[in-house]
Design an enzyme around this catalytic site. Structure first.
Site, PDB file in Angstrom:
ATOM      1  N   GLU A   1     -36.171  63.157 141.258  1.00  0.00           N
ATOM      2  CA  GLU A   1     -34.751  62.786 141.448  1.00  0.00           C
ATOM      3  C   GLU A   1     -33.896  64.055 141.590  1.00  0.00           C
ATOM      4  O   GLU A   1     -32.740  64.109 141.153  1.00  0.00           O
ATOM      5  CB  GLU A   1     -34.276  61.847 140.337  1.00  0.00           C
ATOM      6  CG  GLU A   1     -35.139  60.587 140.292  1.00  0.00           C
ATOM      7  CD  GLU A   1     -34.424  59.289 140.054  1.00  0.00           C
ATOM      8  OE1 GLU A   1     -33.213  59.289 139.838  1.00  0.00           O
ATOM      9  OE2 GLU A   1     -35.102  58.246 140.101  1.00  0.00           O
TER      10      GLU A   1
ATOM     11  N   GLY B   1     -29.321  57.441 139.367  1.00  0.00           N
ATOM     12  CA  GLY B   1     -30.743  57.651 139.061  1.00  0.00           C
ATOM     13  C   GLY B   1     -30.923  58.819 138.101  1.00  0.00           C
ATOM     14  O   GLY B   1     -31.720  58.762 137.161  1.00  0.00           O
TER      15      GLY B   1
HETATM   16  N1  2MC Z   1     -23.405  62.397 145.496  1.00  0.00           N
HETATM   17  C1  2MC Z   1     -22.585  62.102 146.532  1.00  0.00           C
HETATM   18  N2  2MC Z   1     -22.586  62.802 147.665  1.00  0.00           N
HETATM   19  C2  2MC Z   1     -23.442  63.845 147.753  1.00  0.00           C
HETATM   20  C3  2MC Z   1     -24.294  64.210 146.723  1.00  0.00           C
HETATM   21  C4  2MC Z   1     -24.256  63.441 145.544  1.00  0.00           C
HETATM   22  N3  2MC Z   1     -25.076  63.713 144.529  1.00  0.00           N
HETATM   23  N4  2MC Z   1     -25.037  65.278 147.108  1.00  0.00           N
HETATM   24  C5  2MC Z   1     -24.636  65.588 148.348  1.00  0.00           C
HETATM   25  N5  2MC Z   1     -23.666  64.719 148.738  1.00  0.00           N
HETATM   26  C6  2MC Z   1     -22.949  64.688 150.015  1.00  0.00           C
HETATM   27  C7  2MC Z   1     -22.172  65.980 150.241  1.00  0.00           C
HETATM   28  O1  2MC Z   1     -20.924  65.936 149.598  1.00  0.00           O
HETATM   29  C8  2MC Z   1     -22.063  65.988 151.743  1.00  0.00           C
HETATM   30  O2  2MC Z   1     -21.070  65.088 152.130  1.00  0.00           O
HETATM   31  P1  2MC Z   1     -19.877  65.574 153.119  1.00  0.00           P
HETATM   32  O3  2MC Z   1     -20.558  66.033 154.367  1.00  0.00           O
HETATM   33  O4  2MC Z   1     -19.053  64.357 153.294  1.00  0.00           O
HETATM   34  O5  2MC Z   1     -19.206  66.688 152.404  1.00  0.00           O
HETATM   35  C9  2MC Z   1     -23.384  65.375 152.192  1.00  0.00           C
HETATM   36  O6  2MC Z   1     -23.881  64.606 151.085  1.00  0.00           O
HETATM   37  C10 2MC Z   1     -24.414  66.420 152.565  1.00  0.00           C
HETATM   38  O7  2MC Z   1     -24.623  67.212 151.433  1.00  0.00           O
HETATM   39  P2  2MC Z   1     -24.807  68.766 151.466  1.00  0.00           P
HETATM   40  O8  2MC Z   1     -23.922  69.371 152.514  1.00  0.00           O
HETATM   41  O9  2MC Z   1     -24.653  69.261 150.070  1.00  0.00           O
HETATM   42  O10 2MC Z   1     -26.319  68.852 151.964  1.00  0.00           O
HETATM   43  P3  2MC Z   1     -27.389  70.000 151.716  1.00  0.00           P
HETATM   44  O11 2MC Z   1     -28.456  69.709 152.703  1.00  0.00           O
HETATM   45  O12 2MC Z   1     -26.759  71.323 151.699  1.00  0.00           O
HETATM   46  O13 2MC Z   1     -27.920  69.800 150.205  1.00  0.00           O
HETATM   47  C11 2MC Z   1     -28.836  68.657 148.295  1.00  0.00           C
HETATM   48  C12 2MC Z   1     -28.081  68.605 149.626  1.00  0.00           C
HETATM   49  C13 2MC Z   1     -29.665  69.873 148.028  1.00  0.00           C
HETATM   50  C14 2MC Z   1     -27.808  68.515 147.200  1.00  0.00           C
HETATM   51  C15 2MC Z   1     -29.724  67.413 148.443  1.00  0.00           C
HETATM   52  O14 2MC Z   1     -30.621  67.635 149.501  1.00  0.00           O
HETATM   53  C16 2MC Z   1     -30.475  67.049 147.220  1.00  0.00           C
HETATM   54  O15 2MC Z   1     -29.924  66.398 146.343  1.00  0.00           O
HETATM   55  N6  2MC Z   1     -31.803  67.429 147.157  1.00  0.00           N
HETATM   56  C17 2MC Z   1     -32.658  66.950 146.139  1.00  0.00           C
HETATM   57  C18 2MC Z   1     -33.464  65.779 146.690  1.00  0.00           C
HETATM   58  C19 2MC Z   1     -33.708  64.720 145.669  1.00  0.00           C
HETATM   59  O16 2MC Z   1     -32.933  64.569 144.740  1.00  0.00           O
HETATM   60  N7  2MC Z   1     -34.769  63.965 145.846  1.00  0.00           N
HETATM   61  C20 2MC Z   1     -35.070  62.898 144.963  1.00  0.00           C
HETATM   62  C21 2MC Z   1     -35.962  61.906 145.633  1.00  0.00           C
HETATM   63  S1  2MC Z   1     -36.009  60.361 144.738  1.00  0.00           S
HETATM   64  C22 2MC Z   1     -37.062  60.581 143.409  1.00  0.00           C
HETATM   65  O17 2MC Z   1     -37.478  61.654 143.119  1.00  0.00           O
HETATM   66  C23 2MC Z   1     -37.443  59.405 142.640  1.00  0.00           C
HETATM   67  C24 2MC Z   1     -38.275  59.498 141.651  1.00  0.00           C
HETATM   68  C25 2MC Z   1     -36.906  58.082 143.007  1.00  0.00           C
HETATM   69  P1  FAD Z   2     -40.083  71.575 146.785  1.00  0.00           P
HETATM   70  O1  FAD Z   2     -38.787  71.131 147.346  1.00  0.00           O
HETATM   71  O2  FAD Z   2     -41.100  72.132 147.701  1.00  0.00           O
HETATM   72  O3  FAD Z   2     -39.793  72.622 145.631  1.00  0.00           O
HETATM   73  C1  FAD Z   2     -40.780  73.435 145.031  1.00  0.00           C
HETATM   74  C2  FAD Z   2     -40.099  74.336 144.000  1.00  0.00           C
HETATM   75  O4  FAD Z   2     -39.183  75.210 144.678  1.00  0.00           O
HETATM   76  C3  FAD Z   2     -39.268  73.550 142.980  1.00  0.00           C
HETATM   77  O5  FAD Z   2     -39.333  74.178 141.730  1.00  0.00           O
HETATM   78  C4  FAD Z   2     -37.877  73.646 143.554  1.00  0.00           C
HETATM   79  O6  FAD Z   2     -36.862  73.487 142.580  1.00  0.00           O
HETATM   80  C5  FAD Z   2     -37.894  75.056 144.121  1.00  0.00           C
HETATM   81  N1  FAD Z   2     -36.879  75.226 145.164  1.00  0.00           N
HETATM   82  C6  FAD Z   2     -36.774  74.593 146.350  1.00  0.00           C
HETATM   83  N2  FAD Z   2     -35.694  75.005 147.023  1.00  0.00           N
HETATM   84  C7  FAD Z   2     -35.086  75.907 146.240  1.00  0.00           C
HETATM   85  C8  FAD Z   2     -33.897  76.690 146.349  1.00  0.00           C
HETATM   86  N3  FAD Z   2     -33.082  76.567 147.419  1.00  0.00           N
HETATM   87  N4  FAD Z   2     -33.568  77.510 145.344  1.00  0.00           N
HETATM   88  C9  FAD Z   2     -34.352  77.596 144.240  1.00  0.00           C
HETATM   89  N5  FAD Z   2     -35.477  76.901 144.063  1.00  0.00           N
HETATM   90  C10 FAD Z   2     -35.833  76.062 145.052  1.00  0.00           C
HETATM   91  N6  FAD Z   2     -39.323  60.921 145.986  1.00  0.00           N
HETATM   92  C11 FAD Z   2     -38.803  59.801 146.531  1.00  0.00           C
HETATM   93  O7  FAD Z   2     -38.100  59.861 147.537  1.00  0.00           O
HETATM   94  N7  FAD Z   2     -39.033  58.582 145.980  1.00  0.00           N
HETATM   95  C12 FAD Z   2     -39.775  58.424 144.859  1.00  0.00           C
HETATM   96  O8  FAD Z   2     -39.969  57.298 144.375  1.00  0.00           O
HETATM   97  C13 FAD Z   2     -40.334  59.584 144.260  1.00  0.00           C
HETATM   98  N8  FAD Z   2     -41.126  59.466 143.153  1.00  0.00           N
HETATM   99  C14 FAD Z   2     -41.766  60.568 142.679  1.00  0.00           C
HETATM  100  C15 FAD Z   2     -42.702  60.412 141.652  1.00  0.00           C
HETATM  101  C16 FAD Z   2     -43.420  61.507 141.202  1.00  0.00           C
HETATM  102  C17 FAD Z   2     -44.427  61.310 140.121  1.00  0.00           C
HETATM  103  C18 FAD Z   2     -43.169  62.794 141.743  1.00  0.00           C
HETATM  104  C19 FAD Z   2     -43.928  63.993 141.252  1.00  0.00           C
HETATM  105  C20 FAD Z   2     -42.242  62.950 142.746  1.00  0.00           C
HETATM  106  C21 FAD Z   2     -41.533  61.846 143.236  1.00  0.00           C
HETATM  107  N9  FAD Z   2     -40.641  61.961 144.305  1.00  0.00           N
HETATM  108  C22 FAD Z   2     -40.087  60.833 144.863  1.00  0.00           C
HETATM  109  C23 FAD Z   2     -40.459  63.249 144.956  1.00  0.00           C
HETATM  110  C24 FAD Z   2     -39.567  64.207 144.198  1.00  0.00           C
HETATM  111  O9  FAD Z   2     -38.237  63.845 144.330  1.00  0.00           O
HETATM  112  C25 FAD Z   2     -39.830  65.622 144.765  1.00  0.00           C
HETATM  113  O10 FAD Z   2     -41.105  66.022 144.310  1.00  0.00           O
HETATM  114  C26 FAD Z   2     -38.768  66.614 144.354  1.00  0.00           C
HETATM  115  O11 FAD Z   2     -37.515  66.280 144.914  1.00  0.00           O
HETATM  116  C27 FAD Z   2     -39.136  68.059 144.752  1.00  0.00           C
HETATM  117  O12 FAD Z   2     -39.576  68.134 146.065  1.00  0.00           O
HETATM  118  P2  FAD Z   2     -40.974  68.881 146.405  1.00  0.00           P
HETATM  119  O13 FAD Z   2     -42.004  68.288 145.518  1.00  0.00           O
HETATM  120  O14 FAD Z   2     -41.165  68.817 147.865  1.00  0.00           O
HETATM  121  O15 FAD Z   2     -40.760  70.387 145.933  1.00  0.00           O
END
Ligand code: 2MC
Ligand code: FAD
Length: 395
Positions: free
Chosen positions: A378, A256
């Site tokens: 993402e 993604g």
């Molecule tokens: N690919 C594969 N494995 C992964 C991974 C990745 N990108 N990221 C983490 N893991 C694994 C990691 O290796 C661990 O596995 P193991 O226990 O076998 O070692 C397990 O997952 C747990 O990971 P962590 O110990 O790193 O977990 P932690 O809670 O410390 O942090 C973090 C994880 C911050 C990397 C994760 O929470 C993260 O990616 N946060 C961002 C959330 C996000 O991306 N949201 C997007 C929502 S979707 C969206 O926005 C859309 C628009 C669709």
């Molecule tokens: P928070 O996690 O509250 O973060 C707020 C700020 O603090 C950010 O700048 C962040 O980087 C910072 N921050 C947080 N923790 C730390 C740290 N440890 N150190 C330093 N800085 C930190 N999610 C889905 O699952 N599916 C979807 O389809 C999807 N679509 C989306 C579409 C839109 C238009 C938007 C706006 C969001 C979407 N999301 C989706 C959610 C998106 O993935 C989250 O908004 C994003 O992961 C951040 O989470 P949050 O908004 O709760 O911000």
């Protein structure tokens, strides 16, 4: 649609540079599709705020619904690099719609890679054609960056799970048919290892949607909160094993992140193409704007940002394809670098248009609004730094 034409003469921004014949063919097909089916409607979709179902169906006919899924179940068997090239081209036609297509593809890949034979056989053919749409559901109101702290819970009761909780910011919500939902397993391990992934169909009893969010960009796709109140989900709808839901979600996001970064590339390319045309045409102080060295140097800087972004995105796509151990950090780096730099490219191009860049009659403001969120979703670009930092320090 002038700027969407692929130039034949030497042009260092040419997105076909470095691609083999197959990838060039894919690029041309996606470029034609974006030019004909998407770009003329992009402003209208931004206002209307609904997914263009007719165009998604046509995208399905092109093979864009399950691009990097197995051909055996109706996928297109493309490589990650080819998919990246497609997302880059589609986003020139409409970033928001291309980005939704990328989320749908991420969901299809999760089924294709981790789902049961039954789920693959049922879901992939429909998703490949965009007859059924998918949404990826990880974020919750209290769990964004800290995704492992989700609280939506599944309690197993015989052949069913009973699901309670909510999800926030879900792209495609209300329109999508299949929801791929990450949640805690009641009685499972704490943290990431206690998470499962269930596919919940739209019309399941107890599953409801919040209001459509009013957003700065990404307007061609709806974003809503989901609520689950005692929702009964058959165990056969589970994707992967108990405890693997978080891993599946993260593996999906690696791709993604490359795809979202690719969508930023397309917006940057198109904005820069438009700015170059504008600089050559617009006169001030008796000269075209392109004659001022400041603008020439600025263009060179922006072009360099675009090319470095494209190179890192394509390198990450190849590492993902090869399942290299560095892929997680590399996909994070590609997303961080490309979404930050491409935002600067589009912003710089907008500046070259002067006041016209701020008008909705011109497309640059929409590219700018649409790609801003790529630095947030993402995984925020701060979380990308966290992933890269861990890779550097734990080896
Ligand atoms: N690919 C594969 N494995 C992964 C991974 C990745 N990108 N990221 C983490 N893991 C694994 C990691 O290796 C661990 O596995 P193991 O226990 O076998 O070692 C397990 O997952 C747990 O990971 P962590 O110990 O790193 O977990 P932690 O809670 O410390 O942090 C973090 C994880 C911050 C990397 C994760 O929470 C993260 O990616 N946060 C961002 C959330 C996000 O991306 N949201 C997007 C929502 S979707 C969206 O926005 C859309 C628009 C669709
Ligand atoms: P928070 O996690 O509250 O973060 C707020 C700020 O603090 C950010 O700048 C962040 O980087 C910072 N921050 C947080 N923790 C730390 C740290 N440890 N150190 C330093 N800085 C930190 N999610 C889905 O699952 N599916 C979807 O389809 C999807 N679509 C989306 C579409 C839109 C238009 C938007 C706006 C969001 C979407 N999301 C989706 C959610 C998106 O993935 C989250 O908004 C994003 O992961 C951040 O989470 P949050 O908004 O709760 O911000």
């Amino acid at each position: 649609t002038r700027g969407l034409q692929l130039r034949n003469f030497s042009y260092c921004l040419n997105p076909a540079v470095g691609l083999d014949t197959d990838a060039r063919d894919v690029l041309t097909a996606a470029n034609e599709f974006a030019k004909k089916e998407m770009y003329p409607k992009m402003a209208e979709w931004d206002k209307k705020g609904e997914l263009p179902m007719d165009v998604l169906k046509k995208a399905g006919d092109m093979g864009f619904g399950a691009m990097y899924c197995n051909g055996a179940f109706g996928g297109s068997d493309l490589t990650r690099l080819q998919a990246s090239v497609i997302f880059e081209q589609l986003s020139m036609g409409c970033v928001s719609t291309a980005a939704y297509i990328s989320i749908h593809n991420m969901c299809a890949w999760m089924v294709d890679t981790f789902g049961s034979e039954e789920l693959k056989g049922t879901l992939i053919p429909e998703m490949a054609k965009f007859e059924k749409l998918g949404s990826y559901c990880l974020t919750e109101p209290d769990a964004g960056s800290d995704a492992a702290s989700i609280r939506t819970t599944a309690t197993k009761k015989g052949d069913y799970y009973v699901v309670n909780g909510s999800k926030a910011f879900i792209s495609g919500a209300g329109t999508s048919d299949y929801y791929f939902v990450m949640m805690k397993l009641d009685g499972g391990e704490p943290g990431a290892k206690g998470i499962i992934c269930l596919m919940i169909p739209k019309d399941t009893e107890g599953f409801s949607f919040g209001k459509k969010e009013d957003k700065l960009g990404w307007n061609s796709q709806p974003t809503r909160i989901l609520t689950f109140e005692d929702v009964k989900v058959p165990v056969k709808n589970q994707i992967g094993k108990d405890g693997f839901g978080f891993k599946i979600a993260m593996e999906g996001l690696n791709g993604g992140r490359v795809n979202i970064a690719s969508c930023s590339l397309g917006a940057a390319q198109r904005s820069l193409d438009l700015a170059i045309e504008h600089l050559k045409y617009r006169k001030q102080f008796g000269k075209t704007l392109s004659e001022f060295q400041y603008n020439q140097f600025k263009l060179a800087e922006l072009a360099t940002k675009l090319i470095t972004s494209r190179l890192i995105v394509r390198a990450a796509a190849e590492q993902l394809e090869n399942n290299d151990p560095e892929k997680v950090a590399m996909c994070a780096m590609a997303k961080l670098h490309a979404t930050d730099n491409c935002f600067e490219v589009v912003n710089g191009a907008l500046q070259m248009f002067g006041g016209y860049g701020f008008l909705k009659d011109y497309p640059i403001q929409q590219y700018l609004r649409d790609i801003r969120v790529h630095q947030i979703l993402e995984g925020t670009n701060e979380m990308m730094r966290l992933l890269i930092g861990r890779d550097l320090l734990t080896k």
